[in-house]
Write an enzyme that holds these catalytic residues in place. Structure first.
Site, PDB file in Angstrom:
ATOM      1  N   GLU A  92       0.826  -1.220   0.000  1.00 38.07           N
ATOM      2  CA  GLU A  92       0.000   0.000   0.000  1.00 38.07           C
ATOM      3  C   GLU A  92       0.852   1.258   0.000  1.00 38.07           C
ATOM      4  OE1 GLU A  92      -3.612  -1.680   2.818  1.00 38.07           O
ATOM      5  OE2 GLU A  92      -2.384  -0.005   3.474  1.00 38.07           O
ATOM      6  N   CYS A 105       3.179   8.579   1.296  1.00 43.32           N
ATOM      7  CA  CYS A 105       3.562   7.626   2.341  1.00 43.32           C
ATOM      8  C   CYS A 105       3.776   6.290   1.636  1.00 43.32           C
ATOM      9  CB  CYS A 105       2.456   7.519   3.393  1.00 43.32           C
ATOM     10  SG  CYS A 105       2.761   6.204   4.587  1.00 43.32           S
ATOM     11  N   CYS A 112       5.270  -7.290   7.208  1.00 45.02           N
ATOM     12  CA  CYS A 112       6.244  -6.861   8.210  1.00 45.02           C
ATOM     13  C   CYS A 112       6.395  -7.960   9.259  1.00 45.02           C
ATOM     14  CB  CYS A 112       5.793  -5.561   8.873  1.00 45.02           C
ATOM     15  SG  CYS A 112       7.027  -4.909  10.015  1.00 45.02           S
ATOM     16  N   CYS A 116       4.022  -5.554  15.726  1.00 44.17           N
ATOM     17  CA  CYS A 116       3.400  -4.545  16.599  1.00 44.17           C
ATOM     18  C   CYS A 116       1.903  -4.869  16.699  1.00 44.17           C
ATOM     19  CB  CYS A 116       3.602  -3.136  16.040  1.00 44.17           C
ATOM     20  SG  CYS A 116       5.344  -2.715  15.831  1.00 44.17           S
ATOM     21  N   CYS A 119      -1.027  -3.123  14.582  1.00 54.19           N
ATOM     22  CA  CYS A 119      -0.762  -2.832  13.166  1.00 54.19           C
ATOM     23  C   CYS A 119      -1.237  -3.962  12.257  1.00 54.19           C
ATOM     24  CB  CYS A 119       0.734  -2.605  12.993  1.00 54.19           C
ATOM     25  SG  CYS A 119       1.208  -2.364  11.281  1.00 54.19           S
ATOM     26  N   GLU A 160       9.506  -2.502   8.059  1.00 50.34           N
ATOM     27  CA  GLU A 160      10.463  -1.803   8.914  1.00 50.34           C
ATOM     28  C   GLU A 160      11.635  -1.400   8.010  1.00 50.34           C
ATOM     29  OE1 GLU A 160      11.167  -0.453  12.052  1.00 50.34           O
ATOM     30  OE2 GLU A 160      12.925  -0.018  10.843  1.00 50.34           O
ATOM     31  N   ASN A 295      -5.945   3.319  15.413  1.00 48.58           N
ATOM     32  CA  ASN A 295      -7.027   2.892  14.531  1.00 48.58           C
ATOM     33  C   ASN A 295      -7.449   1.497  14.951  1.00 48.58           C
ATOM     34  OD1 ASN A 295      -8.140   4.318  12.233  1.00 48.58           O
ATOM     35  ND2 ASN A 295      -6.024   4.601  11.586  1.00 48.58           N
ATOM     36  N   CYS A 338      -2.869   1.661   8.122  1.00 46.01           N
ATOM     37  CA  CYS A 338      -1.853   0.966   7.351  1.00 46.01           C
ATOM     38  C   CYS A 338      -2.124  -0.536   7.305  1.00 46.01           C
ATOM     39  CB  CYS A 338      -0.524   1.239   8.034  1.00 46.01           C
ATOM     40  SG  CYS A 338       0.827   0.338   7.373  1.00 46.01           S
TER      41      CYS A 338
HETATM   42  S1  SF4 Z   1       4.024  -0.528  12.957  1.00 49.61           S
HETATM   43 FE1  SF4 Z   1       5.623  -0.599  11.383  1.00 49.61          FE
HETATM   44  S2  SF4 Z   1       7.215  -1.901  12.324  1.00 49.61           S
HETATM   45 FE2  SF4 Z   1       5.340  -2.256  13.514  1.00 49.61          FE
HETATM   46  S3  SF4 Z   1       4.377  -4.050  12.546  1.00 49.61           S
HETATM   47 FE3  SF4 Z   1       3.490  -2.210  11.570  1.00 49.61          FE
HETATM   48  S4  SF4 Z   1       4.734  -1.866   9.756  1.00 49.61           S
HETATM   49 FE4  SF4 Z   1       5.884  -3.247  11.093  1.00 49.61          FE
END
Ligand code: SF4
Length: 351
Positions: A92, A105, A112, A116, A119, A160, A295, A338
């Site tokens: 994206e 962005c 990833c 986190c 996310c 990352e 979010n 995201c």
């Molecule tokens: S916040 Fe960034 S580093 Fe953390 S899981 Fe999402 S994309 Fe990966």
């Protein structure tokens, strides 16, 4: 194997052209066609001989990014892109309009591995690193489809970036080159979850003759290690003290103010005690704490604090001497968070 010519820095292109028996200045011509004049085929490069164009076609492709989906916000013009890469992987990117400039962005990895908890990009893990050429094309595709110039870039989409270090630096080399797009380093922000050795390495790097001038945005999201470990598995590896030490080094070498991202999660990290602890941690360094009301992602189970709670937290931080800002929400009527658009498409494909 045919290689994507977008992957090459101008310096690398020079070496390639020399290996083809061509004069090095040809590299600058080709680089400008690709990165300043938006060429999408070798046939457009009319100041190259037909013979050279034919040889380039045999050896290189030009990009290969397509857009299977795009959502445009009715509220503010924000556009969320779903890009398909040459091997079918989906990523994206987001185009955001501000009063005086436009920002892209972009993603730096497919998925990833960082895990986190708030996310969506990490839900299916990491598929692969993105190439520098793929990152560059995210920006160019947004410019092409909006007809608007992009002057600011945030590497804040999926992935990352500091774990894709070499490609990130190659991307920065290409996109800041004055014979191409010439984006100012100061208009590029790299967001990291806090890979301490890579922050230290970046601080000591020389981009051109200087230390980097790119901005760092570090995802902190908690006021102490115990809380951070609950949100971000990377906290098991590097303590917040180590992270702040690396940030100080980056500031000392580059003199760029560091932004700490803090996703506010209701009942998890939004109390007065959190604000105090955070302020103590960051004392003595010019920083900005960017507050992001989280979010809600179905998988995470976290909920967002009220607008009032967010403003309260910002005021508390400022009372403790730390500058705070609240991230302006753009595109709240589209799959804004995201990874959500990609996740929806991947799931639809599996059905
Ligand atoms: S916040 Fe960034 S580093 Fe953390 S899981 Fe999402 S994309 Fe990966």
């Amino acid at each position: 194997m045919i290689k994507d010519i977008f992957d090459y820095t101008k310096g690398e292109l020079k070496a390639e052209l020399e290996s083809l028996g061509e004069k090095p200045y040809r590299a600058k011509q080709i680089f400008s066609w690709l990165h300043a004049r938006s060429a999408v085929s070798f046939d457009e490069m009319t100041d190259l001989s037909k013979d050279l164009r034919a040889r380039l076609k045999e050896k290189y492709s030009i990009g290969g990014l397509s857009v299977p989906d795009m959502q445009k916000s009715k509220l503010d013009g924000t556009r969320k892109y779903l890009f398909r890469l040459y091997d079918g992987e989906l990523i994206e990117g987001v185009f955001m309009e501000y009063r005086e400039w436009n920002t892209a962005c972009i993603s730096s990895q497919v998925g990833c591995a960082m895990g986190c908890r708030f996310c969506a990009s990490t839900v299916d893990g990491l598929s692969r690193d993105m190439t520098a050429g793929e990152m560059v094309q995210e920006v160019y595709e947004m410019e092409r489809s909006t007809g608007k110039k992009i002057s600011h870039i945030v590497v804040m989409g999926s992935g990352e970036p500091l774990l894709n270090y070499d490609n990130l630096l190659r991307f920065i080399d290409i996109i800041t080159d004055g014979d191409g797009k010439g984006v100012s380093q100061r208009n590029i922000t790299v967001s990291t979850c806090g890979i301490v050795p890579a922050i230290e390495r970046l601080a000591m790097e020389k981009l051109g003759r200087e230390h980097p001038q790119i901005n760092l945005a570090i995802s902190l999201h908690a006021s102490n290690d115990d809380k951070r470990k609950m949100l971000m598995p990377i906290a098991e590896k590097y303590s917040m003290a180590e992270l702040v030490r690396a940030s100080r080094l980056y500031y000392e070498k580059t003199h760029r103010k560091i932004t700490f991202e803090y996703a506010l999660v209701k009942g998890e990290n939004d109390s007065e005690a959190d604000a105090r602890e955070l302020a103590e941690l960051l004392q003595g360094m010019p920083v900005l704490v960017n507050l992001i009301p989280v979010n809600p992602v179905t998988e995470s189970g976290y909920s967002r604090p009220s607008r009032e709670a967010v403003i309260n937290f910002k005021n508390k931080l400022e009372n403790f001497g730390i500058n705070g800002s609240i991230r302006r929400e753009l595109g709240s009527d589209i799959d804004g968070a995201c990874g959500q658009l990609r996740m929806r498409h991947s799931r639809d494909a599996r059905r």
